[in-house]
Design an enzyme around this catalytic site. Structure first.
Site, PDB file in Angstrom:
ATOM      1  N   PRO A  41       0.779  -1.242   0.000  1.00  0.00           N
ATOM      2  CA  PRO A  41       0.000   0.000   0.000  1.00  0.00           C
ATOM      3  C   PRO A  41       0.815   1.298   0.000  1.00  0.00           C
ATOM      4  CG  PRO A  41       0.035  -0.946   2.184  1.00  0.00           C
ATOM      5  CD  PRO A  41       0.731  -1.928   1.285  1.00  0.00           C
ATOM      6  N   CYS A  42       1.447   1.573  -1.105  1.00  0.00           N
ATOM      7  CA  CYS A  42       2.210   2.814  -1.246  1.00  0.00           C
ATOM      8  C   CYS A  42       1.296   4.036  -1.193  1.00  0.00           C
ATOM      9  CB  CYS A  42       3.047   2.803  -2.524  1.00  0.00           C
ATOM     10  SG  CYS A  42       2.150   2.378  -4.022  1.00  0.00           S
TER      11      CYS A  42
END
Length: 162
Positions: A128-129
């Site tokens: 989850p950047c």
């Protein structure tokens, strides 16, 4: 090496994924096959909805609000430092954010280096950047645009300060 891909619809548009011959996820991108090819170097890609089914199902569950953690095997290629950053990204819980500076302190690095590794994450959403924001709480760069990042965070219940 042969990889297998598929593109499917999400509430944010098309989403493309690629897995290796063991079924491990190597790349993901919002967009079509061309967007996916920008995320990793694939010698050969063959469309295969069966091999990519687990990814498609978990992404659908995420957008339906019934999945908060992905349990997919990952095989994203990157340097040891990139792998450390991506592991730290994966540890950010659903519905929370971290600043680049916070991650840099955690990893004993610089915010700029963390930002660069974050930008090269080949498996967006799954790693989850989108949960990394600027120190002032604003959205900073996201490969798929600020509106996509804002919508992902809103789906997770994140209230942005700015």
């Amino acid at each position: 090496m042969m990889h297998f891909h598929d593109t499917f619809a999400t509430p944010l548009g098309s989403f493309s994924v690629a897995v290796d011959d063991t079924g491990a996820l190597v790349a993901a991108a919002f967009g079509d096959l061309a967007a996916l090819r920008q995320r990793f170097d694939a010698a050969q890609l063959v469309r295969d909805a069966v091999r990519t089914r687990a990814v498609r199902e978990q992404v659908a569950e995420y957008f339906a609000g019934t999945r908060r953690e992905f349990t997919l095997r990952l095989a994203a290629a990157g340097s040891p430092f990139q792998q450390r950053v991506w592991a730290a990204l994966g540890a950010i819980p659903w519905g929370e954010t971290r600043s680049y500076g916070e991650l840099a302190r955690q990893l004993g690095s610089s915010a700029r280096a963390v930002g660069r590794a974050n930008a090269t994450n080949p498996v967006c959403l799954i790693v989850p950047c989108h949960r990394v924001i600027a120190a002032d709480g604003s959205l900073s760069g996201y490969a798929f645009g600020a509106e996509c990042k804002r919508r992902l965070l809103a789906l997770e219940g994140v209230v942005l300060a700015i």
